[in-house]
Design an enzyme around this catalytic site. Structure first.
Site, short mmCIF file in Angstrom:
data_model
loop_
_atom_site.label_atom_id
_atom_site.label_comp_id
_atom_site.label_asym_id
_atom_site.label_seq_id
_atom_site.Cartn_x
_atom_site.Cartn_y
_atom_site.Cartn_z
CG ASP A 74 -31.07 -26.11 14.46
OD1 ASP A 74 -31.85 -25.13 14.48
OD2 ASP A 74 -29.87 -26.00 14.79
C1 BGC Z 1 -30.15 -22.66 15.66
C2 BGC Z 1 -30.92 -23.20 16.84
C3 BGC Z 1 -32.07 -22.29 17.14
C4 BGC Z 1 -32.94 -22.15 15.92
C5 BGC Z 1 -34.13 -21.25 16.10
C6 BGC Z 1 -31.05 -22.37 14.48
O1 BGC Z 1 -30.36 -21.69 13.49
O2 BGC Z 1 -29.15 -23.56 15.29
O3 BGC Z 1 -30.09 -23.34 17.94
O4 BGC Z 1 -32.78 -22.74 18.25
O5 BGC Z 1 -32.17 -21.62 14.86
O6 BGC Z 1 -33.74 -19.94 16.20
#
Ligand code: BGC
Length: 736
Positions: A263
């Site tokens: 993530d």
């Molecule tokens: C989220 C993810 C997301 C990523 C990119 C993170 O803060 O938890 O689900 O895909 O950001 O935007």
């Protein structure tokens, strides 16, 4: 002097040699693993390391020297997100990135229709292709553990089987376009509060029976090409580099051959990232792609520090090669695939898919007559009403904005007010009734939390003059609502909606409450209103769908993918004090264990206000007795249980028969019943169909922590067929 002719001959022969010597990795007809090995053998150490970390907010490098392209990613999971700047979180303000917003995954789960999940994945895959994306960051299958989780709307409910049945076709639908699904957030990211560090402790049974099965099916059956690690810790180690979750289970037991992506900002340590299963580091800190920044991509955990350690022999080359093999595989499956379609954006077909999912997702929670002389309030009989008052901010609000990374820039947005005006024209008047501030992610301090008495008074006064009130409220995508990076702070409806609903109901008894939310809410006012619809977040086609269902053009057939506890303390996660939710800020213990959702309500005999699997229709169904092929099932055999279902009402409709299994003699505690199969059937008035479920020994198993395996114990079981987890209509007892 060279003539033009000789130059051409030289160029032509150079071309011939190049063609003859086309490297295996560029040959699309060569077996995938041969291409991977060939490309790997041509790469320098630096090129290999470079592949393992981001080069932009949503891009990771290929190998420019070898013609291997970069990978482009986008959120996910309900539509393709607007373009983000290369090196910061700002939007790029492009004019060609508006898309179709599909219903939120909670809504998809409420359809109980795997064919729609496939159509969803395919349509979204087509939009991703048109937007030139290789990896879509979704779908999410974290289990719904508490209604306070700000991100439940991005997931598929509380039951691992239901989520598994839907995630597999979603992935297949998407990946057939040459776009990778990135299943998230693996694993145990069941709340947003303290998501970056909370350390989840749970039993092996809860891990294997509740929280992992949907991920497992996404990998084993859906063949997902990538997976996203979650922010939290699990048993002391960050999930993005976690020996148990990534090396042992995902890559070991399940044989995952794709890429583990962090993530954004989920990596924390070079050594752990190198050794414990991470392949691609994204989003570490927010800026840092240029020399002006303090933290550049060279400073990522899997960048220079990693290369140095490899050179010194402090970390093994073999784990780097394993990461790069996976990244190359992903690249060949997506960016380097030549035979993929071109994709399309905002087509009538995509809008139709979004509408159909919405039509099957809306759950009719309540539909009572207003007085003894009348039938149920819904569907709306417009001829009866002169003035229709629509109240509520969600009737006009763009609910695709806010919520965090899943927010979308839609080309078109049909609001409920648009949908109702299309249907009922000048009869419709509107009052906001409450206000919640502009759509945003974060900045809770500037969201007005106080209740606007004047807005309520105005709406109630208008309700006294109205013949029908359609209330459209619920939650929204602001911080502390249905929004990433924070949890809800109250279980009830916010912004004074409970009092507003009660006063509206007194002013006009013909009232239907339509809730747009991704979460259950407390409904102490439910007894005061004759009709309630749970309409989720439905994306581009929201207003069309709400109009379809309220007017009866569509007969509702959605079923709840999670329980609606009457009170927050009726939910398992909220029954053991703070250490079980939200944790003590360091650790959290899932003390309700395997008893999540209906497994808790059933076993503890605490009825939910609206149970898992529940949803009404404008017609009536009769479910007959079960007939079974046998009373005994062999360890390697199957039996069938057949149940007739008849539409006994006046309109066509769809009913979902749900098969639950109850283990009557077990050495370990088990939930009273667990969902093992379901089938949604479409029935004309008077029509009857027989649904046959095949029961396999697999369905009888639980996870044995001693044997570290799924086992079925000999003894008596009961097959229960119902129209919800509490409305069991037929049963059959059998022995293994
Ligand atoms: C989220 C993810 C997301 C990523 C990119 C993170 O803060 O938890 O689900 O895909 O950001 O935007």
């Amino acid at each position: 002097m060279k003539t033009i002719a000789t130059t051409i001959i030289i160029a032509a022969s150079a071309l011939a040699t190049a063609t003859a010597a086309t490297p295996v990795y560029l040959d699309e007809n060569a077996p995938l693993e041969e291409r991977v090995e060939d490309a790997l053998s041509r790469m320098t150490l630096h090129e290999k390391v470079a592949m393992c970390h981001a080069e932009g907010k949503f891009a990771s490098p290929g190998v420019a020297r070898l013609g291997i392209p970069d990978l482009w990613m986008s959120d996910g999971p309900h539509g393709v997100r607007a373009e983000i700047n290369w090196d910061n979180w700002g939007y790029a303000n492009r004019t060609n990135d508006s898309i179709t917003a599909f219903p939120a995954l909670t809504a998809l789960a409420a359809t109980w229709n795997p064919a729609l999940a496939e159509a969803y994945g395919n349509a979204l895959g087509e939009e991703a292709l048109y937007r030139e994306k290789d990896v879509m960051l979704g779908p999410g299958v974290n289990i719904y553990r508490t209604p306070l989780n700000g991100r439940n709307f991005e997931y598929m409910g509380e039951d691992p089987f239901l989520a598994g049945e839907l995630v597999v076709p979603y992935i297949k639908g998407m990946q057939q376009n040459g776009v990778a699904a990135c299943v998230k957030h693996y694993a145990l990211n069941n709340q947003e509060l303290w998501r970056g560090h909370i350390d989840v402790e749970l039993s092996d049974r809860a891990l294997h029976e509740i929280y992992l099965p949907a991920f497992r099916r996404a990998v084993e059956e859906g063949k997902a090409w990538s997976i996203m690690g979650s922010y939290n810790k699990v048993r002391g180690q960050h999930a993005c580099h976690n020996e148990l979750l990534l090396n042992d289970i995902l890559k070991g037991d399940w044989g995952f051959d794709g890429v583990v992506i962090t993530d954004w900002g989920g990596a924390h340590d070079t050594r752990e990232a190198a050794l414990y299963g991470l392949d691609l580091e994204m989003g570490s800190y927010t800026n840092g792609l240029t020399s002006e920044s303090d933290f550049t991509t060279d400073d990522y955990y899997l960048a220079n520090a990693y290369e140095e350690a490899l050179k010194k022999g402090e970390l093994p080359m073999a784990t780097l090669d394993d990461k790069v093999r996976r990244l190359l595989r992903l690249n060949f499956r997506t960016a380097m695939r030549r035979d993929k379609p071109y994709g399309a954006l905002c087509t009538p077909e995509h809008y139709a898919v979004a509408e159909e999912i919405g039509n099957e997702a809306v759950v009719l929670l309540k539909n009572a007559p207003v007085s003894k002389k009348q039938g149920p309030l819904l569907p709306i009989d417009a001829a009866k009403y002169g003035r229709i008052l629509v109240v509520g901010e969600n009737a006009t609000r763009n609910l695709m904005q806010g919520g965090g990374s899943s927010e979308l820039k839609v080309k078109d947005a049909f609001t409920p007010l648009d949908g109702l005006r299309d249907l009922y024209g000048d009869k419709v008047v509107y009052a906001a009734g409450y206000k919640s501030g502009r759509p945003m992610y974060g900045h809770a301090d500037i969201i007005p939390q106080h209740v606007e008495d004047s807005l309520r008074a105005e709406a109630v006064a208008m309700a006294r003059e109205a013949d029908l009130v359609i209330f459209v409220g619920g939650l929204n995508k602001n911080h502390a609502q249905d929004c990433e990076a924070g949890d809800r702070e109250e279980y009830g409806l916010p912004f004074g909606q409970p009092r507003l609903i009660e006063e509206l109901a007194k002013a006009c008894p013909n009232i239907v409450v339509t809730l747009l939310s991704g979460n259950a809410v407390e409904m102490p006012w439910a007894k005061e209103v004759p009709a309630i619809l749970q309409a989720w977040y439905l994306g581009t086609m929201t207003g069309k769908v709400v109009g379809n269902v309220l007017s009866g053009a569509v007969n509702p057939s959605g079923k709840l993918p999670f329980s609606f506890p009457a009170r927050l303390e009726d939910c398992g996660a909220h029954s053991f004090g703070e250490i079980a939710y939200p944790g003590d800020s360091i650790k959290e213990q899932y003390l309700e264990d395997i008893f999540v959702g209906y497994r808790w309500h059933d076993t503890k005999k605490i009825p939910a206000a609206y149970p898992f699997g529940y949803g009404l229709s404008y017609t009536t169904f009769e479910v007959g007795k079960a007939t079974a092929s046998a009373d005994r099932i062999a360890p390697d055999g199957t039996i069938t249980v057949s149940v007739p279902v008849k539409n006994t009402g006046k309109v066509a409709g769809k009913e979902t028969l749900q098969l639950y299994i109850s283990d009557l003699e077990s050495s370990l505690p088990r939930p009273v019943k667990e969902l093992k199969a379901f089938e949604k059937v479409s029935l004309a008035p008077g029509e009857e169909k027989v649904v046959t479920f095949t029961i396999t020994p697999e369905m009888l198993k639980f996870y044995s922590p001693e044997q570290k395996a799924w086992i079925a114990e000999p003894g008596k079981f009961k097959a229960l067929v119902g129209t919800s987890s509490t409305d069991i209509k037929a049963s059959h007892t059998f022995t293994l």
